[in-house]
Design an enzyme around this catalytic site. Sequence first.
Site, PDB file in Angstrom:
ATOM      1  N   SER A   1       0.869  -1.109   0.203  1.00  0.00           N
ATOM      2  CA  SER A   1       0.071  -0.112   0.013  1.00  0.00           C
ATOM      3  C   SER A   1       0.846   1.305  -0.134  1.00  0.00           C
ATOM      4  CB  SER A   1      -0.963  -0.025   1.297  1.00  0.00           C
ATOM      5  OG  SER A   1      -1.557   1.085   1.328  1.00  0.00           O
TER       6      SER A   1
ATOM      7  N   TYR B   1      -1.199  -0.110  10.093  1.00  0.00           N
ATOM      8  CA  TYR B   1      -1.576  -0.893   8.816  1.00  0.00           C
ATOM      9  C   TYR B   1      -0.293  -0.445   7.815  1.00  0.00           C
ATOM     10  CZ  TYR B   1      -3.731  -1.773   4.281  1.00  0.00           C
ATOM     11  OH  TYR B   1      -4.086  -2.347   3.086  1.00  0.00           O
TER      12      TYR B   1
END
Length: 255
Positions: A147, A160
């Site tokens: 990501s 995350y």
Amino acid sequence: MTSPLFDLTGKVALITGSTKGIGRSIAEEMTRCGAKVVISSRKAEACEQVAGELKAQGFEATAIPCHVGKKDELQNLVDQTLATWGQIDVLVCNAATNPVYGATQDMTDEAWDKIMDTNVKGTFWLTQMVLPGMAERGSGAVVMLSSIAGLRGNTVIGTYGVSKAAEAALARNLAVEWGPKGIRVNAIAPGLIQTDFAKALLEDPVRVQRAKDKTPLRRIGEPVDIAGLAVFLAAPASAYITGQVIVADGGETAC
């Protein structure tokens, strides 16, 4: 006619988190390029439904439920795939979790462990189980879903992001270790994509508009935008690409 560069005929693709969102789109596009796909997520019913829909369209698919944070379930996923089709040519590590939306300072030990165990340790375990078989055949492709949160700081999904930075580093290291065996390992770093996973962000119209405004393509990504890149990284078209983290964010990080 499909170009040989994107032909996955006869290949077996194991895709985690493939009952919805990016994972499902990857499964759909890989079947269209000729691959046999394993549909996997935590819920057996969802797996069966998606696999059934693909088979109804004439594609080859099987459903094997699995919680990627549990080692015994991952081993069963691999074992059942091999029992069904005899090999794994493409591994897509897509399943992930992010139970916390807020500052890293407020992260509990339990939430930290859940994110790291699912997103990092689960991916590590799964590659350990799959890569030796690829090495025996002298070829294979692994695609990890990282990501852009792993490339820069973030005030609401920081932990995350840490897990996704770790996945990108894992991809680079595995590429170096397994490249001599003919295995390619790459990661994709998506920006904001319209999925249930990004629901907390997408439900905030102000944040959505802000995201569009700061993205050169002036839109939020769709799952198929990432699926196309995953197909590329699994196919002969990317035969000389390994150890890379490829950003697909509409140009957001270029600004």
